[in-house]
Design a protein around this motif. Structure first.
Motif, PDB file in Angstrom:
ATOM      1  N   ILE A 182       0.884  -1.164   0.000  1.00  0.00           N
ATOM      2  CA  ILE A 182       0.000   0.000   0.000  1.00  0.00           C
ATOM      3  C   ILE A 182       0.920   1.212   0.000  1.00  0.00           C
ATOM      4  CG2 ILE A 182      -1.871   1.230   1.180  1.00  0.00           C
ATOM      5  CD1 ILE A 182      -2.684  -1.417   2.485  1.00  0.00           C
ATOM      6  N   GLY A 183       1.305   1.621  -1.175  1.00  0.00           N
ATOM      7  CA  GLY A 183       2.268   2.706  -1.231  1.00  0.00           C
ATOM      8  C   GLY A 183       2.425   3.258  -2.643  1.00  0.00           C
ATOM      9  N   PRO A 184       2.586   4.545  -2.753  1.00  0.00           N
ATOM     10  CA  PRO A 184       2.537   5.438  -1.612  1.00  0.00           C
ATOM     11  C   PRO A 184       1.092   5.660  -1.147  1.00  0.00           C
ATOM     12  CG  PRO A 184       2.776   6.721  -3.621  1.00  0.00           C
ATOM     13  CD  PRO A 184       2.814   5.282  -4.024  1.00  0.00           C
ATOM     14  N   ILE A 185       0.937   5.876   0.163  1.00  0.00           N
ATOM     15  CA  ILE A 185      -0.373   6.296   0.671  1.00  0.00           C
ATOM     16  C   ILE A 185      -0.714   7.603  -0.053  1.00  0.00           C
ATOM     17  CG2 ILE A 185      -1.564   7.249   2.696  1.00  0.00           C
ATOM     18  CD1 ILE A 185       0.294   5.439   4.421  1.00  0.00           C
ATOM     19  N   GLN A 248       0.986   8.406  10.177  1.00  0.00           N
ATOM     20  CA  GLN A 248       0.984   7.532  11.357  1.00  0.00           C
ATOM     21  C   GLN A 248      -0.426   7.062  11.683  1.00  0.00           C
ATOM     22  OE1 GLN A 248       3.504   6.204  12.659  1.00  0.00           O
ATOM     23  NE2 GLN A 248       5.096   7.449  11.673  1.00  0.00           N
ATOM     24  N   GLN A 249      -1.400   7.934  11.450  1.00  0.00           N
ATOM     25  CA  GLN A 249      -2.797   7.532  11.708  1.00  0.00           C
ATOM     26  C   GLN A 249      -3.200   6.376  10.787  1.00  0.00           C
ATOM     27  OE1 GLN A 249      -5.700  10.717  11.571  1.00  0.00           O
ATOM     28  NE2 GLN A 249      -4.243  12.140  12.465  1.00  0.00           N
ATOM     29  N   ILE A 250      -2.809   6.478   9.524  1.00  0.00           N
ATOM     30  CA  ILE A 250      -3.125   5.390   8.572  1.00  0.00           C
ATOM     31  C   ILE A 250      -2.381   4.122   9.000  1.00  0.00           C
ATOM     32  CG2 ILE A 250      -3.058   4.652   6.147  1.00  0.00           C
ATOM     33  CD1 ILE A 250      -4.786   7.085   6.416  1.00  0.00           C
ATOM     34  N   ALA A 251      -1.128   4.315   9.418  1.00  0.00           N
ATOM     35  CA  ALA A 251      -0.322   3.157   9.832  1.00  0.00           C
ATOM     36  C   ALA A 251      -0.982   2.447  11.002  1.00  0.00           C
ATOM     37  CB  ALA A 251       1.088   3.612  10.200  1.00  0.00           C
ATOM     38  N   ARG A 252      -1.530   3.211  11.942  1.00  0.00           N
ATOM     39  CA  ARG A 252      -2.171   2.590  13.108  1.00  0.00           C
ATOM     40  C   ARG A 252      -3.367   1.730  12.685  1.00  0.00           C
ATOM     41  NH1 ARG A 252      -0.378   7.117  16.081  1.00  0.00           N
ATOM     42  NH2 ARG A 252      -2.156   8.408  15.505  1.00  0.00           N
ATOM     43  N   PHE A 257      -5.360  -3.746  12.063  1.00  0.00           N
ATOM     44  CA  PHE A 257      -6.020  -4.767  11.254  1.00  0.00           C
ATOM     45  C   PHE A 257      -5.102  -5.997  11.111  1.00  0.00           C
ATOM     46  CE2 PHE A 257      -6.921  -7.073   7.445  1.00  0.00           C
ATOM     47  CZ  PHE A 257      -8.300  -7.138   7.417  1.00  0.00           C
ATOM     48  N   CYS A 258      -3.848  -5.745  10.810  1.00  0.00           N
ATOM     49  CA  CYS A 258      -2.910  -6.859  10.572  1.00  0.00           C
ATOM     50  C   CYS A 258      -2.746  -7.699  11.839  1.00  0.00           C
ATOM     51  CB  CYS A 258      -1.564  -6.327  10.091  1.00  0.00           C
ATOM     52  SG  CYS A 258      -1.657  -5.717   8.396  1.00  0.00           S
ATOM     53  N   ARG A 259      -2.670  -7.036  12.993  1.00  0.00           N
ATOM     54  CA  ARG A 259      -2.535  -7.774  14.251  1.00  0.00           C
ATOM     55  C   ARG A 259      -3.728  -8.701  14.456  1.00  0.00           C
ATOM     56  NH1 ARG A 259      -0.994  -2.935  17.184  1.00  0.00           N
ATOM     57  NH2 ARG A 259       1.214  -2.759  16.749  1.00  0.00           N
ATOM     58  N   SER A 260      -4.919  -8.201  14.185  1.00  0.00           N
ATOM     59  CA  SER A 260      -6.107  -9.011  14.463  1.00  0.00           C
ATOM     60  C   SER A 260      -6.354 -10.063  13.385  1.00  0.00           C
ATOM     61  CB  SER A 260      -7.340  -8.126  14.644  1.00  0.00           C
ATOM     62  OG  SER A 260      -7.564  -7.414  13.462  1.00  0.00           O
ATOM     63  N   HIS A 261      -5.599 -10.002  12.294  1.00  0.00           N
ATOM     64  CA  HIS A 261      -5.778 -11.015  11.231  1.00  0.00           C
ATOM     65  C   HIS A 261      -4.494 -11.816  11.004  1.00  0.00           C
ATOM     66  CE1 HIS A 261      -9.292  -8.518  10.495  1.00  0.00           C
ATOM     67  NE2 HIS A 261      -9.780  -9.507   9.787  1.00  0.00           N
ATOM     68  N   GLU A 264       1.520 -10.210   8.632  1.00  0.00           N
ATOM     69  CA  GLU A 264       2.768  -9.498   8.927  1.00  0.00           C
ATOM     70  C   GLU A 264       2.679  -8.108   8.283  1.00  0.00           C
ATOM     71  OE1 GLU A 264       7.430  -9.940   7.816  1.00  0.00           O
ATOM     72  OE2 GLU A 264       6.166 -11.743   7.699  1.00  0.00           O
ATOM     73  N   CYS A 265       3.083  -7.089   9.016  1.00  0.00           N
ATOM     74  CA  CYS A 265       2.966  -5.723   8.482  1.00  0.00           C
ATOM     75  C   CYS A 265       4.299  -4.995   8.618  1.00  0.00           C
ATOM     76  CB  CYS A 265       1.871  -4.975   9.249  1.00  0.00           C
ATOM     77  SG  CYS A 265       1.546  -3.338   8.604  1.00  0.00           S
ATOM     78  N   ARG A 266       4.725  -4.356   7.543  1.00  0.00           N
ATOM     79  CA  ARG A 266       5.957  -3.555   7.601  1.00  0.00           C
ATOM     80  C   ARG A 266       5.652  -2.120   7.220  1.00  0.00           C
ATOM     81  NH1 ARG A 266      10.130  -5.592   3.749  1.00  0.00           N
ATOM     82  NH2 ARG A 266      11.225  -3.697   4.292  1.00  0.00           N
ATOM     83  N   ILE A 267       5.934  -1.229   8.136  1.00  0.00           N
ATOM     84  CA  ILE A 267       5.751   0.197   7.851  1.00  0.00           C
ATOM     85  C   ILE A 267       7.110   0.729   7.381  1.00  0.00           C
ATOM     86  CG2 ILE A 267       5.005   2.425   8.818  1.00  0.00           C
ATOM     87  CD1 ILE A 267       2.829   0.284   9.043  1.00  0.00           C
ATOM     88  N   LEU A 268       7.150   1.329   6.227  1.00  0.00           N
ATOM     89  CA  LEU A 268       8.440   1.719   5.651  1.00  0.00           C
ATOM     90  C   LEU A 268       8.789   3.198   5.906  1.00  0.00           C
ATOM     91  CD1 LEU A 268       8.156  -0.139   2.216  1.00  0.00           C
ATOM     92  CD2 LEU A 268       9.082  -0.976   4.361  1.00  0.00           C
ATOM     93  N   PHE A 269       8.055   3.856   6.798  1.00  0.00           N
ATOM     94  CA  PHE A 269       8.400   5.262   7.075  1.00  0.00           C
ATOM     95  C   PHE A 269       8.481   5.494   8.563  1.00  0.00           C
ATOM     96  CE2 PHE A 269       3.843   4.802   6.359  1.00  0.00           C
ATOM     97  CZ  PHE A 269       3.285   5.367   7.477  1.00  0.00           C
TER      98      PHE A 269
END
Ligand code: SF4
Length: 269
Positions: A182-185, A248-252, A257-261, A264-269
């Motif tokens: 999902i990039g770029p946001i 950061q709000q989008i990242a949260r 969502f990823c935690r509850s499903h 694996e999630c990688r935030i690149l910023f």
């Protein structure tokens, strides 16, 4: 939009040392990209291509790439990872005509090199039987919005989002590793319907999501803003003052969502 100019070209090298994390080499079977994304960073590489036409209106097919690859692999360590592609889409429309990516995958499918493919095209589905032969392969689809109208304005040559998600499902069903980038946001676009999009991605069997923010906004404006205004006339006014914690709000949201499903999630910023 200028008419598309497609031509054949001979290359002298096809594997380039890569600075991309997790990829030793990048492999670009084409120069230019008909997907013509309004936020494309690769178009700044155009100055090395010898083309003066607008980005998105030319494609050079490196027709001898498979032969050059065979030669270069003779002196490439067998654990070197290959990324396809960093400045083009290996499954853009010209691939239907030239099958360069297909022939490259055929060569790599009997060799041990880990391969990462990054695309926005459903055409990768054609190569599923070859991809199944790899010991280490993953296919990443970029999806910046679930809204088809926004996607068709931002990525006019790419496959519809529903097609990308359908192919992700087919790849996962075939046992091929998949992920979504999902990039770029795209501020004030990506967030709309994001829960629904994440749900569709999870239902397609994706177990890895990467997220990145929007870089180089001042340089991208000339192409990005007209596409955004075609979607919503007033939207670019909001780009004057994007809140500091916006990404950061989008990242949260995505992390939660990823935690509850168990994704694996990688935030690149
Ligand atoms: S698919 Fe990638 S390389 Fe092609 S125009 Fe879009 S962002 Fe650029």
């Amino acid at each position: 939009m200028s008419p598309m100019k497609v031509q054949e070209r001979q290359c002298r090298s096809i594997l380039s040392p890569s600075g991309i994390p997790g990829a030793d080499y990048s492999l670009n079977p084409y120069i230019g990209c008909a997907h013509n994304c309004a936020y494309c960073y690769a178009r700044y590489m155009q100055r090395y291509s010898g083309h003066s036409e607008p980005w998105g209106s030319f494609v050079d097919a490196k027709v001898n790439a498979p032969q050059i690859l065979v030669r270069q692999l003779r002196r490439t360590p067998s654990n070197a990872s290959i990324f396809m592609s960093s400045v083009t889409d290996p499954y853009q429309p010209a691939e239907r005509r030239f099958s360069i990516t297909h022939r490259i995958i055929e060569i790599l499918s009997s060799l041990p090199y880990p391969l990462g493919i990054h695309t926005k095209s459903a055409l990768v589905e054609r190569d599923i039987s070859l991809l199944r032969r790899f010991r280490d392969v993953s296919v990443t689809f970029t999806i910046v919005t679930g809204d088809e109208r926004a996607a068709s304005l931002l990525e006019p040559g790419a496959s519809p989002v529903a097609e990308r998600i359908r192919v992700l499902s087919e790849l996962a069903r075939a046992g091929i590793g998949t992920s979504v980038f999902i990039g770029p946001i795209i501020p004030y676009i990506t967030e709309t319907g994001i829960q629904d999009l994440l749900g569709r991605i999870a239902s397609a069997g994706v177990r890895h999501i990467m997220l990145d923010d929007l870089h180089y906004l001042p340089r991208l404006q000339d192409r990005l803003f007209p596409a955004l205004r075609a979607y919503n006339t007033g939207i670019t006014e909001r780009y004057r003052a994007i809140p500091k914690d916006y990404y950061q709000q989008i990242a949260r949201i995505v992390l939660e969502f990823c935690r509850s499903h168990t994704i694996e999630c990688r935030i690149l910023f």
